[in-house]
Design an enzyme around this catalytic site. Structure first.
Site, short mmCIF file in Angstrom:
data_model
loop_
_atom_site.label_atom_id
_atom_site.label_comp_id
_atom_site.label_asym_id
_atom_site.label_seq_id
_atom_site.Cartn_x
_atom_site.Cartn_y
_atom_site.Cartn_z
N ASN A 133 -38.41 -39.63 -22.82
CA ASN A 133 -38.23 -40.75 -23.75
C ASN A 133 -36.98 -40.60 -24.61
O ASN A 133 -36.41 -41.60 -25.06
CB ASN A 133 -39.45 -40.92 -24.65
CG ASN A 133 -40.50 -41.78 -23.98
OD1 ASN A 133 -40.18 -42.55 -23.06
ND2 ASN A 133 -41.74 -41.67 -24.41
N CYS A 390 -48.83 -37.44 -21.43
CA CYS A 390 -47.82 -37.99 -20.49
C CYS A 390 -46.47 -37.33 -20.68
O CYS A 390 -45.50 -37.69 -20.03
CB CYS A 390 -47.70 -39.50 -20.63
SG CYS A 390 -46.78 -40.01 -22.07
N PHE A 391 -46.39 -36.36 -21.59
CA PHE A 391 -45.20 -35.49 -21.75
C PHE A 391 -43.92 -36.27 -22.06
O PHE A 391 -42.83 -35.88 -21.64
CB PHE A 391 -45.01 -34.59 -20.51
CG PHE A 391 -46.32 -34.13 -19.92
CD1 PHE A 391 -47.21 -33.41 -20.71
CD2 PHE A 391 -46.67 -34.46 -18.64
CE1 PHE A 391 -48.44 -33.02 -20.20
CE2 PHE A 391 -47.90 -34.08 -18.12
CZ PHE A 391 -48.79 -33.36 -18.90
N CYS A 392 -44.08 -37.39 -22.77
CA CYS A 392 -42.90 -38.20 -23.16
C CYS A 392 -42.09 -38.64 -21.96
O CYS A 392 -40.88 -38.85 -22.07
CB CYS A 392 -41.98 -37.44 -24.12
SG CYS A 392 -42.75 -36.94 -25.63
N ASN A 393 -42.72 -38.73 -20.80
CA ASN A 393 -42.00 -39.15 -19.60
C ASN A 393 -42.85 -40.20 -18.90
O ASN A 393 -43.47 -39.94 -17.87
CB ASN A 393 -41.76 -37.93 -18.70
CG ASN A 393 -40.83 -38.24 -17.54
OD1 ASN A 393 -40.76 -39.39 -17.09
ND2 ASN A 393 -40.11 -37.25 -17.06
#
Ligand SMILES: Cc1ncc(COP(=O)(O)O)c(C=O)c1O
Length: 486
Positions: A133, A390-393
């Site tokens: 992100n 979601c691991f900023c992805n």
């Protein structure tokens, strides 16, 4: 045959990385002393004990002042800052063509590019769907200047770049305008290492390339002479754990000159007047380092780089590759009593062109998704640090789960304050899809016991039925999500 013997049979090269077992006992002894299994190196690296004591010693022995003046304390600080800058450039094999701009992290390095890039209508902004992100956010700067972001798709099930489609999208740049292509050298979601020759391919077609190397450089060498991107973003704590709060933007000097800073600040100007409403930006990196640098921590970056160089990045890479290969094999072997697989791994099942990040979900004997939040809680009870969510992805997760624009729009329409847990609930009820997973990642202090502890933990879900989210059935063999009863 013990599992260690089996492991060494498959990965005999692991033995050559034994220096890391010695360091595990000396520099990272706190892990075993506390019984901690640390599996979140993609979130943050771990520092060696000596990095802290060396830095402490350096601070204790010196008088270091704010670098923006000519006093002795200031000059000493400036010396450390410039020495560290040169060391960072040398580490990445940057010649005179490149400079290193200190930032607070990889995100702020990417923001520097995004806010200053000369986007204009007719120019392009291309991302790969696999992006953090902190890279995706650049699209807001482009949008404000009339440029819509485009995304190059990924392929399933390996979540690698769709190369032909990416090349097609790269083909359409107007060379008369500024075009920016942004991609990660390594995915922080799937561990995929994206092809670095894309940099040359894009540049030859009139693009500037911003390479997000945050997840790549902790275990792989990035050589600026070979890869030659225009901009590279890194966070040092991901490479060697300490210090936090410092990253850098490695920039090709000619590309840096094309950027237009939207403001100025203390430290970035050679001259500024109030009456004249004028300012003259300092040339080079100084024009991009806003305010006072984190000057007490910058010398710790040099200490960290020396630590990595003493170990040798190839040693770290080998160890992480062996552990990752072993973990993938062991996880994919796990079966319930009814022979159904327990684990779905997102991304490649082999170590070819992938790093030490393994993202997965667990399923019960009927194929119901196990609640990853519960998995994180249970892991925590066993002293295992891993990541979920979601691991900023978001792009990779959406591709892996087949989430469509309609799904996302419908979710946001129902709840203006959308959060990941609420989104997860929504997409489950709407289409039986999932939007979160479990991530384990290896790094320089990882060992075989860590990998085995996680396998044993995951195996504990065998034949368990009480931890699922319900309503979702995932058929691992066909890679299809089905709702109960459908
Ligand atoms: C690939 C990638 N890019 C960017 C970032 C952002 O890094 P930071 O939070 O240090 O700015 C991360 C952090 O996890 C990452 O993995």
């Amino acid at each position: 045959m013990t599992s260690l013997t089996r492991f060494l049979d498959v990965y005999p090269e692991y033995v050559a990385t034994s220096i890391l077992d010695d360091l595990r006992a000396t520099e990272y002894g706190r892990l075993d002393r506390l019984g901690h299994v640390y599996l979140d190196y993609t979130g943050g690296g771990l520092y060696a004990r000596s990095q802290i004591t060396d830095h402490l010693q350096l601070l204790a022995d010196r008088v270091l002042g704010n670098p923006h003046s000519a006093s002795p304390s200031s000059a000493e600080t400036t010396g450390f800052v410039e020495r560290t800058r040169a060391r960072v450039l040398a580490y990445f094999n940057g010649t005179d063509d490149y400079t290193a701009i200190f930032t607070s992290n990889a995100s702020s390095a990417m923001k520097l590019v995004g806010e200053s890039f000369p986007f204009e209508p007719g120019g392009r902004l291309l991302f790969t769907t696999d992006n953090h992100n902190s890279a995706n956010g650049i699209r807001e700067f482009a949008h404000a200047k009339g440029v819509a972001a485009e995304y190059a798709p990924l392929t399933l099930p390996d979540l690698r770049l769709d190369r032909p489609e990416t090349e097609r999208l790269l083909e359409h740049a107007d060379r008369g305008r500024a075009n920016l292509f942004v991609f990660p050298a390594q995915s922080n979601f799937s561990g995929v290492k994206h092809p670095l020759d894309l940099v040359a391919s894009a540049r030859a077609r009139g693009w500037h390339v911003l390479l997000d190397a945050a997840a790549f450089v902790p275990t792989s060498r990035l050589d600026l002479q070979q890869v030659a991107p225009d901009f590279v973003a890194v966070s040092f704590y991901k490479m060697f754990g300490y210090p936090t709060g410092i990253g850098c933007l490695l920039a090709r000097k000619s590309a840096l000159a094309a950027l237009r800073r939207p403001w100025f600040a203390g430290g970035t100007v050679n001259f500024a007047t109030v009456q004249g409403r004028l300012h003259l930006l300092s040339p080079g990196e100084a024009g991009f380092e806003d305010g006072t640098l984190n000057y007490l921590s910058i010398p710790a970056v040099e200490i960290g780089l020396s630590h990595l160089e003493r170990i040798g990045l190839e040693t770290i890479e080998t160890r992480v590759r062996c552990l990752t290969g072993w973990l993938l094999t062991r996880l994919l072997e796990l079966k319930h009593g009814n022979s159904r697989p327990m684990v779905r791994v997102y991304g490649p099942a082999s170590t070819t062109l992938r790093g030490g990040t393994v993202t997965l979900n667990l399923y019960d004997p009927d194929g119901h998704l196990v609640d990853y939040r519960r998995v994180e809680e249970l892991a925590g009870l066993e002293g295992i640090s891993l990541r979920t969510g979601c691991f900023c992805n978001p792009g990779v997760g959406e591709t892996a789960e087949g989430l469509t624009e309609d799904d996302i729009r419908a979710a946001v329409a129902t709840d203006a304050d959308m959060t990941l847990p609420r989104f997860l609930q929504f997409v489950q009820h709407r289409g039986g899809k999932s939007a979160g997973s479990i991530r384990v990642s290896f790094g320089l202090a990882s060992n075989f016991a860590d990998a085995e502890r996680f396998v044993t933990f995951a195996a504990g879900f065998r034949d368990q039925t009480s931890l699922t989210l319900g309503a979702v059935t995932f058929d691992i063999e066909s890679c299809r999500v089905i709702r109960d009863g459908s």
